[in-house]
Each structure stands twice: as structure tokens, then as C-alpha cells.
Enzyme design. Sequence first.
Site, short mmCIF file in Angstrom:
data_model
loop_
_atom_site.label_atom_id
_atom_site.label_comp_id
_atom_site.label_asym_id
_atom_site.label_seq_id
_atom_site.Cartn_x
_atom_site.Cartn_y
_atom_site.Cartn_z
N ASN A 1 2.39 -1.59 33.92
CA ASN A 1 1.73 -0.38 34.44
C ASN A 1 2.74 0.48 35.20
OD1 ASN A 1 -0.49 -1.93 33.55
ND2 ASN A 1 -1.84 -0.94 35.01
N LYS B 1 -3.76 -11.89 35.44
CA LYS B 1 -3.70 -10.58 34.77
C LYS B 1 -2.57 -9.72 35.33
CE LYS B 1 -6.19 -7.45 32.12
NZ LYS B 1 -5.87 -6.10 32.52
N GLY C 1 -15.68 2.08 30.89
CA GLY C 1 -17.14 2.20 30.96
C GLY C 1 -17.71 2.74 29.66
N SER D 1 -3.03 2.14 31.56
CA SER D 1 -3.91 3.13 32.20
C SER D 1 -3.19 3.87 33.34
CB SER D 1 -5.19 2.47 32.71
OG SER D 1 -4.88 1.40 33.57
N GLU E 1 -3.37 3.28 40.92
CA GLU E 1 -4.01 2.10 41.53
C GLU E 1 -2.94 1.20 42.18
OE1 GLU E 1 -6.22 0.95 37.82
OE2 GLU E 1 -7.93 0.90 39.20
N ASN F 1 0.16 -6.60 34.24
CA ASN F 1 -0.02 -5.26 34.80
C ASN F 1 1.11 -4.86 35.76
OD1 ASN F 1 -3.43 -5.96 34.62
ND2 ASN F 1 -2.53 -4.24 33.56
N ASN G 1 -8.65 -3.55 37.21
CA ASN G 1 -7.43 -4.33 37.38
C ASN G 1 -7.10 -4.48 38.85
OD1 ASN G 1 -6.46 -5.02 34.78
ND2 ASN G 1 -5.79 -2.90 34.44
N GLY H 1 -19.47 4.86 36.26
CA GLY H 1 -18.15 5.41 35.94
C GLY H 1 -17.90 5.26 34.46
N THR H 2 -18.19 6.34 33.71
CA THR H 2 -18.09 6.27 32.25
C THR H 2 -16.80 6.92 31.79
OG1 THR H 2 -20.50 6.39 32.25
CG2 THR H 2 -19.40 6.75 30.13
N1 LIG Z 1 -7.87 1.64 30.18
C1 LIG Z 1 -7.55 0.36 29.92
O1 LIG Z 1 -7.10 0.03 28.81
C2 LIG Z 1 -7.75 -0.70 30.95
C3 LIG Z 1 -8.22 -0.37 32.22
N2 LIG Z 1 -8.46 -1.38 33.12
C4 LIG Z 1 -8.97 -1.04 34.45
O2 LIG Z 1 -10.28 -0.49 34.30
C5 LIG Z 1 -10.57 0.42 35.38
C6 LIG Z 1 -11.06 1.74 34.78
O3 LIG Z 1 -9.99 2.31 34.04
P1 LIG Z 1 -10.19 3.43 32.93
O4 LIG Z 1 -11.49 3.29 32.24
O5 LIG Z 1 -8.95 3.45 32.12
O6 LIG Z 1 -10.25 4.76 33.84
P2 LIG Z 1 -10.82 6.20 33.51
O7 LIG Z 1 -10.11 7.15 34.40
O8 LIG Z 1 -10.78 6.46 32.05
O9 LIG Z 1 -12.36 6.10 33.93
C7 LIG Z 1 -12.83 6.12 35.24
C8 LIG Z 1 -14.16 6.85 35.19
O10 LIG Z 1 -14.87 6.68 36.41
C9 LIG Z 1 -15.46 7.95 36.71
N3 LIG Z 1 -15.77 7.99 38.13
C10 LIG Z 1 -14.94 7.77 39.17
N4 LIG Z 1 -15.60 7.87 40.34
C11 LIG Z 1 -16.88 8.15 40.01
C12 LIG Z 1 -18.05 8.38 40.77
N5 LIG Z 1 -18.02 8.34 42.10
N6 LIG Z 1 -19.20 8.64 40.11
C13 LIG Z 1 -19.23 8.69 38.77
N7 LIG Z 1 -18.16 8.49 37.99
C14 LIG Z 1 -17.00 8.23 38.61
C15 LIG Z 1 -14.40 8.95 36.31
O11 LIG Z 1 -14.95 10.24 36.24
P3 LIG Z 1 -14.03 11.57 36.27
O12 LIG Z 1 -13.78 11.92 34.86
O13 LIG Z 1 -14.83 12.59 36.97
O14 LIG Z 1 -12.77 11.21 37.01
C16 LIG Z 1 -14.02 8.35 34.96
O15 LIG Z 1 -14.92 8.76 33.96
C17 LIG Z 1 -9.25 0.52 36.17
O16 LIG Z 1 -9.30 -0.35 37.27
C18 LIG Z 1 -8.18 0.03 35.17
O17 LIG Z 1 -7.03 -0.51 35.79
C19 LIG Z 1 -8.29 -2.70 32.80
C20 LIG Z 1 -7.82 -3.06 31.57
C21 LIG Z 1 -7.48 -2.10 30.56
C1 LIG Z 2 -2.22 -5.36 28.65
C2 LIG Z 2 -3.60 -5.20 28.25
C3 LIG Z 2 -3.72 -4.20 27.14
C4 LIG Z 2 -3.97 -6.56 27.68
O1 LIG Z 2 -3.74 -7.57 28.58
C5 LIG Z 2 -4.48 -4.84 29.41
O2 LIG Z 2 -5.44 -5.52 29.59
C6 LIG Z 2 -4.24 -3.74 30.39
O3 LIG Z 2 -3.72 -2.67 30.06
O4 LIG Z 2 -4.62 -3.91 31.57
#
Ligand SMILES: NC(=O)C1=CN([C@@H]2O[C@H](COP(=O)(O)OP(=O)(O)OC[C@H]3O[C@@H](n4cnc5c(N)ncnc54)[C@H](OP(=O)(O)O)[C@@H]3O)[C@@H](O)[C@H]2O)C=CC1
Ligand SMILES: CC(C)(CO)C(=O)C(=O)O
Length: 320
Positions: free
Chosen positions: A209, A201, A20, A271, A283, A205, A111, A15-16
Amino acid sequence: MTAVAPHSPRIGIIGTGAIGGFYGLMLARAGFDVHFLLRSEYAAVSAHGLRVNSKVHGTLHLQPVQAYARAADMPPCDWLLVGTKSTGNLELAPTLAQVAAPDAKVVLLQNGLDVEDSLREHLPPSLHLLGGLCYIGVHRSGPGVVEHEALGRVNLGYHSGAAANDEGRRTAIVEAGAALFHQAGIESQAMANVHQARWHKLVWNVPFNGLSVLLKTGTTAMMADESSRELIQALMAEVVQAAHACGHDIPASYAGQMFAMTETMDDYLPSMYHDYMHKRPLELAAIYARPLSAARAAGCELPRMRALYQALSFIDRHNR
Ligand SMILES: NC(=O)C1=CN([C@@H]2O[C@H](COP(=O)(O)OP(=O)(O)OC[C@H]3O[C@@H](n4cnc5c(N)ncnc54)[C@H](OP(=O)(O)O)[C@@H]3O)[C@@H](O)[C@H]2O)C=CC1
Ligand SMILES: CC(C)(CO)C(=O)C(=O)O
């Protein structure tokens, strides 16, 4: 970029997206052999690479990217860093089992409370499962493009797997994971108790969130208004109370520290706000429903958090 060392572990990013893409790019730049699983952005990333516009590290570009549209095409990986949303965890186990090398470690960079649990029962028992708590602000601004606003730390804790009953081995695995991140210039700490760390955390959140979606605004506006400040503090206090009821000790000062930290941050949209704007599922199970039911089972009611969850559930159902 540094050359890949012969004994270097192979890393798969499952999941990029924002998380990622950011951590995978940082690890690849540090010389690790990183393979990226993508879905909708596969063609764009294959053609143009991954870009991170970072307020901390400057503009970073990874090209070419070892990108895959199908897990079946990926080589076996020693570390699988999961950057998908927790809303898809039930369907993820076959993908992880397919890409895992023997003795692989899966790290859920998500998260929410106990996001590991729904996956665990569908994974081979030998596979090591770790929780990864990301203290970072990142979001996608286009296909293969990640905006990095602030922070970056990843805290790791062992959840379950072949080393569950071997404390020494568990510690060695978590420290090896933290060392990977350190080599990529990212702060990372080993945590003794991943459940407790997930409650910690949630103190941030749960208020930010959900309120970002409900109020349609970022942290700066929320922190500038008396009534939202009061609500944020009350929600934080409920999470601390629930954690205590569930047997996890969060210091009395912790919520105040999180509140004060947010006052020093540049404006930030969590997010969940980005998910809402892009009409993606929120989520809610991981961040609200699971903590609410754990608290209720421990005899603790959280009226503000339940009301926030009910309002968000309505919004989520009408957003797709
Ligand atoms: N963003 C942030 O600052 C923070 C995020 N988090 C947590 O991190 C996690 C990820 O968040 P975030 O990176 O923001 O989310 P995104 O939506 O940016 O990224 C999720 C990625 O996973 C891909 N994906 C989902 N299902 C599949 C699959 N079956 N096969 C391949 N790829 C897949 C999506 O692809 P597609 O484009 O096709 O949907 C997308 O590229 C969450 O749980 C979030 O709460 C925690 C702290 C901070
Ligand atoms: C609040 C923050 C930016 C730092 O704790 C975070 O980790 C989130 O968005 O989940």
C-alpha cells in the site's frame, strides 16, 4: 436474482464504495435484502444502479438499488457491513447505532490493525462487532461503478460485544456471517483471533500500500525491480517480527507465500494508491501508526516501516 426468503437477515452496507459496492451487490444478487448507505454517489446510484465490471464474474448490474443518503431513513438491519475507510471510524458510531436492529452484527470490512478499537467504546455494548478481512482487488472507476480485478475472500473474526464471554455464541455468529458470504458465492472463513488475522494481512498491506504511493506504481513494476523487491521483503520481515513481539504467531513461511502470490498476480494498484490519486486521506493510522506503536510497546523497533510511515505522512499532509 433470487427472491428474498422470509427469514432472510436484512443487510445494511455502510459506505458503498469499492468494497461495499462489490459485496453488497453480490449479496443482493444472491437474494438478500440489502440496503446501501451512500454519500457523494447517492444520486448517481439511485438513478443508474450499481455496476461491477469483474474479471472473475463478468459484468454485473444491480438496478434498482435500495439506496439512502441518510442513515435515519434506513430500516433496522441485522448485519451492517462497513465499507468506509478507517480514517472515518471515530465519527461512525452514531450511524451504526441508528441502523442496527436488536442483536445486530457490525462487520468492519477494513484494512489495518485493531480498527475496531476506536469504534467499540462509542457503540452500545450489546452490539456485536466483527472484523472482516477482505482479500480482494477492487476500486471505483466512476460513480456507482466498481472494477473487480481479482480474488474475493472475506475472513471473519469476533471482536467484542454481547457474546464476548460465550465462545459457542461467538462461533455461531461468525459462522452465520461466513454463511451469508458463501450464499453469495464468496469464500469466507471464520477466524479464531481477529487481532492475529489483522497482523497477517498487514504483511501484504504494509509494503505494497505505502510503496505504491511512494513509488507511484503497481505491483508488477515493484516486483520487477531488485531494490524494491529487497525493500518489500525487508518490510514483510519487520511486520512478522512485530507480530511475534506482540504475541501473534505468524509462520516463518507466510511472508514468502505473500511475496510469491504477488508474483502471480496481474498488475495491481492497492486502495492507498487510489486514495492518494483522488486526494483522499490515507489510512496511515490503521496500517502504519498503530502497528508501529504496538510493536514499540512490545520493545520492537521497525526502522524501515517507520521511515515509510514518515515519508507517507509528509505526502498525505501535502496532498489535500
Ligand atoms: N479496495 C480494495 O481492494 C480493498 C480495500 N480494503 C479496505 O476496505 C476499506 C474500504 O476501501 P474501499 O472500498 O477501497 O474505499 P472506497 O473509497 O472505494 O469506499 C469508501 C466508501 O465509503 C463512503 N463513505 C465514507 N464515509 C461515509 C459516510 N459517513 N456515510 C456514507 N458513506 C460514506 C465513501 O463515500 P464518498 O464517495 O462520498 O467518499 C465511499 O463510497 C478500506 O479500509 C480498505 O483498506 C481491503 C481490501 C481490499
Ligand atoms: C493484496 C490484496 C489484493 C490481497 O491480499 C488485498 O487484499 C488488499 O489490497 O488489501
